[in-house]
Design a protein around this motif. Structure first.
Motif, PDB file in Angstrom:
ATOM      1  N   PRO A 222      -4.756 -11.649  10.056  1.00  0.00           N
ATOM      2  CA  PRO A 222      -3.953 -12.198   8.947  1.00  0.00           C
ATOM      3  C   PRO A 222      -3.160 -11.120   8.208  1.00  0.00           C
ATOM      4  CG  PRO A 222      -6.224 -12.999   8.867  1.00  0.00           C
ATOM      5  CD  PRO A 222      -6.186 -11.931   9.911  1.00  0.00           C
ATOM      6  N   ILE A 223      -3.753  -9.944   8.078  1.00  0.00           N
ATOM      7  CA  ILE A 223      -3.074  -8.847   7.372  1.00  0.00           C
ATOM      8  C   ILE A 223      -1.863  -8.374   8.161  1.00  0.00           C
ATOM      9  CG2 ILE A 223      -3.347  -6.444   6.615  1.00  0.00           C
ATOM     10  CD1 ILE A 223      -6.310  -7.187   6.041  1.00  0.00           C
ATOM     11  N   ILE A 224      -2.050  -8.257   9.466  1.00  0.00           N
ATOM     12  CA  ILE A 224      -0.937  -7.805  10.304  1.00  0.00           C
ATOM     13  C   ILE A 224       0.212  -8.821  10.253  1.00  0.00           C
ATOM     14  CG2 ILE A 224      -0.230  -7.266  12.675  1.00  0.00           C
ATOM     15  CD1 ILE A 224      -3.085  -6.170  13.119  1.00  0.00           C
ATOM     16  N   ILE A 225      -0.137 -10.104  10.283  1.00  0.00           N
ATOM     17  CA  ILE A 225       0.905 -11.135  10.202  1.00  0.00           C
ATOM     18  C   ILE A 225       1.624 -11.064   8.852  1.00  0.00           C
ATOM     19  CG2 ILE A 225       1.297 -13.649  10.122  1.00  0.00           C
ATOM     20  CD1 ILE A 225      -0.810 -13.897  12.358  1.00  0.00           C
ATOM     21  N   ASN A 226       0.857 -10.799   7.806  1.00  0.00           N
ATOM     22  CA  ASN A 226       1.467 -10.625   6.485  1.00  0.00           C
ATOM     23  C   ASN A 226       2.444  -9.457   6.445  1.00  0.00           C
ATOM     24  OD1 ASN A 226       0.871 -12.478   4.478  1.00  0.00           O
ATOM     25  ND2 ASN A 226      -1.258 -11.788   4.398  1.00  0.00           N
ATOM     26  N   ILE A 227       2.033  -8.367   7.037  1.00  0.00           N
ATOM     27  CA  ILE A 227       2.913  -7.185   7.061  1.00  0.00           C
ATOM     28  C   ILE A 227       4.220  -7.535   7.754  1.00  0.00           C
ATOM     29  CG2 ILE A 227       3.210  -4.864   8.040  1.00  0.00           C
ATOM     30  CD1 ILE A 227       0.147  -4.480   7.643  1.00  0.00           C
ATOM     31  N   ALA A 228       4.111  -8.227   8.878  1.00  0.00           N
ATOM     32  CA  ALA A 228       5.315  -8.619   9.622  1.00  0.00           C
ATOM     33  C   ALA A 228       6.209  -9.508   8.761  1.00  0.00           C
ATOM     34  CB  ALA A 228       4.924  -9.341  10.905  1.00  0.00           C
ATOM     35  N   LEU A 246      -5.966 -19.232  20.036  1.00  0.00           N
ATOM     36  CA  LEU A 246      -4.696 -19.956  19.909  1.00  0.00           C
ATOM     37  C   LEU A 246      -4.665 -20.767  18.615  1.00  0.00           C
ATOM     38  CD1 LEU A 246      -1.982 -21.032  20.919  1.00  0.00           C
ATOM     39  CD2 LEU A 246      -3.220 -22.702  22.305  1.00  0.00           C
ATOM     40  N   ARG A 247      -5.734 -21.517  18.381  1.00  0.00           N
ATOM     41  CA  ARG A 247      -5.790 -22.370  17.193  1.00  0.00           C
ATOM     42  C   ARG A 247      -5.699 -21.538  15.903  1.00  0.00           C
ATOM     43  NH1 ARG A 247     -10.668 -24.569  17.847  1.00  0.00           N
ATOM     44  NH2 ARG A 247     -10.226 -25.224  19.973  1.00  0.00           N
ATOM     45  N   GLN A 248      -6.455 -20.448  15.862  1.00  0.00           N
ATOM     46  CA  GLN A 248      -6.438 -19.618  14.664  1.00  0.00           C
ATOM     47  C   GLN A 248      -5.065 -18.978  14.457  1.00  0.00           C
ATOM     48  OE1 GLN A 248      -8.713 -19.674  12.463  1.00  0.00           O
ATOM     49  NE2 GLN A 248     -10.328 -20.678  13.611  1.00  0.00           N
ATOM     50  N   LEU A 249      -4.447 -18.525  15.528  1.00  0.00           N
ATOM     51  CA  LEU A 249      -3.120 -17.916  15.403  1.00  0.00           C
ATOM     52  C   LEU A 249      -2.110 -18.930  14.894  1.00  0.00           C
ATOM     53  CD1 LEU A 249      -3.227 -15.735  18.630  1.00  0.00           C
ATOM     54  CD2 LEU A 249      -2.857 -14.849  16.314  1.00  0.00           C
ATOM     55  N   LEU A 250      -2.200 -20.174  15.391  1.00  0.00           N
ATOM     56  CA  LEU A 250      -1.309 -21.230  14.915  1.00  0.00           C
ATOM     57  C   LEU A 250      -1.519 -21.485  13.433  1.00  0.00           C
ATOM     58  CD1 LEU A 250      -1.404 -23.753  17.911  1.00  0.00           C
ATOM     59  CD2 LEU A 250       0.638 -22.651  16.962  1.00  0.00           C
ATOM     60  N   SER A 251      -2.800 -21.465  13.018  1.00  0.00           N
ATOM     61  CA  SER A 251      -3.083 -21.738  11.607  1.00  0.00           C
ATOM     62  C   SER A 251      -2.565 -20.602  10.720  1.00  0.00           C
ATOM     63  CB  SER A 251      -4.585 -21.947  11.384  1.00  0.00           C
ATOM     64  OG  SER A 251      -5.244 -20.694  11.441  1.00  0.00           O
ATOM     65  N   LEU A 252      -2.397 -19.424  11.305  1.00  0.00           N
ATOM     66  CA  LEU A 252      -1.836 -18.292  10.553  1.00  0.00           C
ATOM     67  C   LEU A 252      -0.316 -18.234  10.654  1.00  0.00           C
ATOM     68  CD1 LEU A 252      -4.456 -15.599  11.603  1.00  0.00           C
ATOM     69  CD2 LEU A 252      -4.154 -16.547   9.300  1.00  0.00           C
ATOM     70  N   ASN A 253       0.247 -19.290  11.257  1.00  0.00           N
ATOM     71  CA  ASN A 253       1.698 -19.387  11.365  1.00  0.00           C
ATOM     72  C   ASN A 253       2.314 -18.363  12.314  1.00  0.00           C
ATOM     73  OD1 ASN A 253       3.898 -20.864  10.762  1.00  0.00           O
ATOM     74  ND2 ASN A 253       4.360 -19.824   8.816  1.00  0.00           N
ATOM     75  N   CYS A 254       1.526 -17.922  13.291  1.00  0.00           N
ATOM     76  CA  CYS A 254       2.048 -17.037  14.326  1.00  0.00           C
ATOM     77  C   CYS A 254       2.772 -17.888  15.357  1.00  0.00           C
ATOM     78  CB  CYS A 254       0.899 -16.266  14.975  1.00  0.00           C
ATOM     79  SG  CYS A 254       1.423 -15.187  16.312  1.00  0.00           S
ATOM     80  N   LYS A 255       4.063 -17.611  15.578  1.00  0.00           N
ATOM     81  CA  LYS A 255       4.887 -18.508  16.391  1.00  0.00           C
ATOM     82  C   LYS A 255       4.823 -18.230  17.891  1.00  0.00           C
ATOM     83  CE  LYS A 255       7.332 -20.586  12.918  1.00  0.00           C
ATOM     84  NZ  LYS A 255       6.464 -20.184  11.774  1.00  0.00           N
ATOM     85  N   LEU A 256       4.733 -16.950  18.259  1.00  0.00           N
ATOM     86  CA  LEU A 256       4.847 -16.590  19.677  1.00  0.00           C
ATOM     87  C   LEU A 256       3.633 -15.824  20.165  1.00  0.00           C
ATOM     88  CD1 LEU A 256       8.528 -15.221  19.693  1.00  0.00           C
ATOM     89  CD2 LEU A 256       7.779 -17.478  20.459  1.00  0.00           C
TER      90      LEU A 256
END
Ligand code: C2E
Ligand code: CA
Ligand code: CA
Ligand code: CA
Length: 285
Positions: A222-228, A246-256
Motif C-alpha cells: 500500500p505504501i509503494i502504491i501511495n508513493i506512485a 490479485l484481489r488485494q491489489l485490486l482493492s488497493l486500486n492497482c490497475k496493471l
C-alpha cells in the motif's frame, strides 16, 4: 547468478538443472551465443487487472544453449554486464522486440496502444549515444515511440542520477514511456525520485509476495502504491501468483500487473496467441 568465489557461478535453468561452470567458459560461450543467435526473447503479458485484457508485453531474454538448455537471464545478465557484453546484447533485445511488435502491428494482431517493455541495464545507461541507439532502432523498425517502454532499475538510476536524468529526459521528449523497475529493492532516496521523468513504477515481486494469504496483511505494497500516486506514476505489480494477491491489489486500486497467475514469459508465438484468446475472465473477482 550467485558468485561462488574463485570465478565460479551456479547456472540455474528453468528445469532446475544445476551446473557449475567456469566464468571464463561462460564468457566465451556468451560471445558465441550472440553471434550464433542462441538468444531468444520471451514475452510476459502485462494485464489490466480488473478486465484481464493484455495491454503490453515485457520482453525477457533467454539463452537457448545448445547443450545446457534454456538458461535464465539471472545466470548470464550479471556476467554480460560485468564484461560489457550487455551493450550488444541489450541492443539486440531492443531491436528484436521492436521488430516483433512491428510484425504484430502489420498483421493487425495488436492495437495502436499495445506496448512492449524492454529492460535497460545500468551499463547501457552509461552509453553516451544511448538515445541515438534507441532512435535508430525505432527508425529501422518503424515503431511509434509511444509503444516502447523502457524499464530501468532503481539502482541503475541512482548510480549516476544526473546522467540518467539527461538520458531519460531525451527519451521522454521522443515520447518513449519510462518505468522504474524493482522499485523498493534499491537504495534510492525518495527525494530524488521526482527528478526522473518516469511514467510507471513497477512493484517488485518481493513485495507482492508479502501479501499474506491467510492474514491478508499487505506488507509495504500500500505504501509503494501511495508513493506512485503522489508522484503521479502508473503502477504495475510484478509476480502476481495467487487470487488473493490479485484481489488485494485490486482493492488497493492497482490497475496493471503481470505474473504466473496470468502467464509466465512465453515465446512470441504463444504470447500473441494469449492476446487473441482472452481467457482470463474467470480469474477476475
Ligand atoms: P525483472 O526485470 O524484475 O523481470 C521480472 C522477472 O520476474 C522475470 O524473470 C519474470 O519471468 C519473473 N516473473 C514474472 N512473474 C512471476 C511470478 O509470478 N512469479 C515469479 N516467481 N517470477 C515471476 P526472468 O525472465 O528470469 O528475468 C530475470 C531478470 O533478468 C529480470 O528481472 C531482469 O532484471 C533481467 N533481464 C531479463 N531480460 C533482460 C534484458 O533483456 N536486459 C536486461 N538488462 N535485463 C534483463
Ligand atoms: Ca523488468
Ligand atoms: Ca529488473
Ligand atoms: Ca523485479
Amino acid at each position: 547468478a550467485k558468485a561462488l568465489g574463485r570465478g565460479r557461478y551456479h547456472i540455474f535453468d528453468s528445469t532446475l538443472h544445476v551446473a557449475a561452470i567456469n566464468t571464463l567458459e561462460l564468457e566465451t560461450e556468451l560471445h558465441k551465443a550472440i553471434k550464433e543467435q542462441e538468444l531468444v526473447v520471451y514475452y510476459q503479458p502485462i494485464v489490466v487487472l480488473n478486465t484481464g485484457k493484455i495491454v503490453g508485453f515485457e520482453a525477457l531474454v533467454r539463452w537457448q544453449h545448445p547443450t545446457r538448455g534454456l538458461i535464465s537471464p539471472h545466470s548470464f545478465i550479471p556476467i554480460a554486464e560485468e564484461i560489457g557484453l550487455i551493450i550488444p546484447l541489450g541492443k539486440w533485445v531492443l531491436h528484436q522486440s521492436c521488430q516483433q511488435l512491428q510484425t504484430w502491428q502489420k498483421q493487425n494482431l495488436v492495437d495502436d496502444s499495445f506496448f512492449i517493455s524492454v529492460n535497460l541495464s545500468a551499463r547501457q545507461l552509461t552509453q553516451l549515444d544511448l538515445n541515438e541507439q534507441v532512435d535508430k532502432i525505432l527508425h529501422d523498425t518503424q515503431i511509434n515511440p509511444e509503444c516502447l517502454k523502457l524499464e530501468i532499475t532503481e539502482s541503475s538510476l541512482m548510480e549516476n542520477p544526473q546522467i540518467a536524468i539527461d538520458i531519460l529526459q531525451k527519451f521522454k521528449q521522443r515520447g518513449i514511456q519510462l518505468g522504474i523497475d524493482d522499485f523498493g529493492t534499491g537504495y534510492s532516496s525518495l527525494s530524488y525520485l521526482h527528478y526522473f521523468p518516469l511514467d510507471t513504477l513497477k512493484i517488485d515481486q518481493s513485495f507482492v509476495k508479502q501479501i499474506n494469504e491467510t492474514s491478508k496483511k499487505l506488507g509495504l505494497v500500500p505504501i509503494i502504491i501511495n508513493i506512485a500516486q503522489i508522484l503521479e506514476m502508473n503502477v504495475i505489480a510484478e509476480g502476481i501468483e495467487t487470487q488473493t494477491q490479485l484481489r488485494q491489489l485490486l482493492s488497493l486500486n492497482c490497475k496493471l500487473g503481470q505474473g504466473y497467475l496470468f502467464s509466465c514469459p512465453v515465446n512470441a508465438e504463444e504470447a500473441i496467441h494469449l492476446v487473441s484468446s482472452n481467457e482470463w475472465q474467470n480469474l477476475i473477482p
